[in-house]
Design an enzyme around this catalytic site. Sequence first.
Site, PDB file in Angstrom:
ATOM      1  N   HIS A   1     -16.858  47.210 -23.363  1.00 47.80           N
ATOM      2  CA  HIS A   1     -17.337  48.413 -22.679  1.00 47.80           C
ATOM      3  C   HIS A   1     -16.872  48.394 -21.228  1.00 47.80           C
ATOM      4  O   HIS A   1     -17.055  47.393 -20.524  1.00 47.80           O
ATOM      5  CB  HIS A   1     -18.867  48.465 -22.670  1.00 47.80           C
ATOM      6  CG  HIS A   1     -19.487  48.697 -24.002  1.00 47.80           C
ATOM      7  ND1 HIS A   1     -19.866  49.949 -24.447  1.00 47.80           N
ATOM      8  CD2 HIS A   1     -19.802  47.839 -25.007  1.00 47.80           C
ATOM      9  CE1 HIS A   1     -20.395  49.841 -25.663  1.00 47.80           C
ATOM     10  NE2 HIS A   1     -20.375  48.573 -26.019  1.00 47.80           N
TER      11      HIS A   1
ATOM     12  N   GLY B   1     -26.803  42.451 -29.504  1.00 53.90           N
ATOM     13  CA  GLY B   1     -26.838  43.902 -29.530  1.00 53.90           C
ATOM     14  C   GLY B   1     -25.627  44.566 -30.141  1.00 53.90           C
ATOM     15  O   GLY B   1     -25.511  45.792 -30.098  1.00 53.90           O
ATOM     16  N   GLN B   2     -24.714  43.795 -30.735  1.00 56.86           N
ATOM     17  CA  GLN B   2     -23.516  44.391 -31.331  1.00 56.86           C
ATOM     18  C   GLN B   2     -23.903  45.184 -32.578  1.00 56.86           C
ATOM     19  O   GLN B   2     -24.535  44.637 -33.489  1.00 56.86           O
ATOM     20  CB  GLN B   2     -22.510  43.289 -31.696  1.00 56.86           C
ATOM     21  CG  GLN B   2     -21.184  43.834 -32.201  1.00 56.86           C
ATOM     22  CD  GLN B   2     -20.139  42.732 -32.379  1.00 56.86           C
ATOM     23  OE1 GLN B   2     -20.440  41.545 -32.300  1.00 56.86           O
ATOM     24  NE2 GLN B   2     -18.907  43.138 -32.617  1.00 56.86           N
ATOM     25  N   THR B   3     -23.537  46.468 -32.620  1.00 54.90           N
ATOM     26  CA  THR B   3     -23.877  47.318 -33.766  1.00 54.90           C
ATOM     27  C   THR B   3     -22.649  47.689 -34.587  1.00 54.90           C
ATOM     28  O   THR B   3     -22.773  47.962 -35.772  1.00 54.90           O
ATOM     29  CB  THR B   3     -24.590  48.604 -33.319  1.00 54.90           C
ATOM     30  OG1 THR B   3     -23.785  49.287 -32.361  1.00 54.90           O
ATOM     31  CG2 THR B   3     -25.950  48.278 -32.714  1.00 54.90           C
ATOM     32  N   VAL B   4     -21.473  47.753 -33.985  1.00 54.10           N
ATOM     33  CA  VAL B   4     -20.226  47.942 -34.726  1.00 54.10           C
ATOM     34  C   VAL B   4     -19.540  46.582 -34.753  1.00 54.10           C
ATOM     35  O   VAL B   4     -19.251  46.014 -33.695  1.00 54.10           O
ATOM     36  CB  VAL B   4     -19.313  48.996 -34.059  1.00 54.10           C
ATOM     37  CG1 VAL B   4     -17.986  49.099 -34.805  1.00 54.10           C
ATOM     38  CG2 VAL B   4     -20.007  50.350 -34.016  1.00 54.10           C
TER      39      VAL B   4
ATOM     40  N   HIS C   1     -15.328  45.169 -29.227  1.00 57.86           N
ATOM     41  CA  HIS C   1     -15.007  46.232 -28.284  1.00 57.86           C
ATOM     42  C   HIS C   1     -15.583  45.860 -26.921  1.00 57.86           C
ATOM     43  O   HIS C   1     -16.683  45.324 -26.832  1.00 57.86           O
ATOM     44  CB  HIS C   1     -15.502  47.603 -28.749  1.00 57.86           C
ATOM     45  CG  HIS C   1     -16.938  47.648 -29.181  1.00 57.86           C
ATOM     46  ND1 HIS C   1     -17.390  47.065 -30.350  1.00 57.86           N
ATOM     47  CD2 HIS C   1     -18.035  48.201 -28.604  1.00 57.86           C
ATOM     48  CE1 HIS C   1     -18.685  47.272 -30.467  1.00 57.86           C
ATOM     49  NE2 HIS C   1     -19.116  47.948 -29.418  1.00 57.86           N
TER      50      HIS C   1
END
Length: 126
Positions: A96, A87-90, A94
């Site tokens: 959360h 699910g990593q989009t950037v 990072h």
Amino acid sequence: MSCVFCTLPSARLAGHNDHAVWIRDGFPVSRGHSLLIPRRHIASFFDATTEERCALLTLLDEARTAAIAEFNPDGFNIGINDGPAAGQTVQQLHIHLIPRYAGDVYDPRGGVRWVLPERADYWTGA
Ligand SMILES: [Zn+2]
């Protein structure tokens, strides 16, 4: 390159240290949703050095303390989407920090297990 985390305006930074910064998420899923981001553009937690991991965890404490002071949450989820399949989009690491509030969902049991909802509720025996 147009990585949103490499081009953060300084006004977005809530805190920082030598190897990492933290910000409040631009699209928060809860009050106080924060992101801990290494200064170096690396996609995976597993590419982070020991120094970067320590820097990130130091800021995790700082962001938690700030969330408690501001919003008084009842719990936290801490998570990393490591890789597009997760699910990593950037494509810059990072972490959360998602404050949780009693009653924010009907049944919070399982927490991050719900990334795969069909298998999350092992306790029902289904
Ligand atoms: Zn970047």
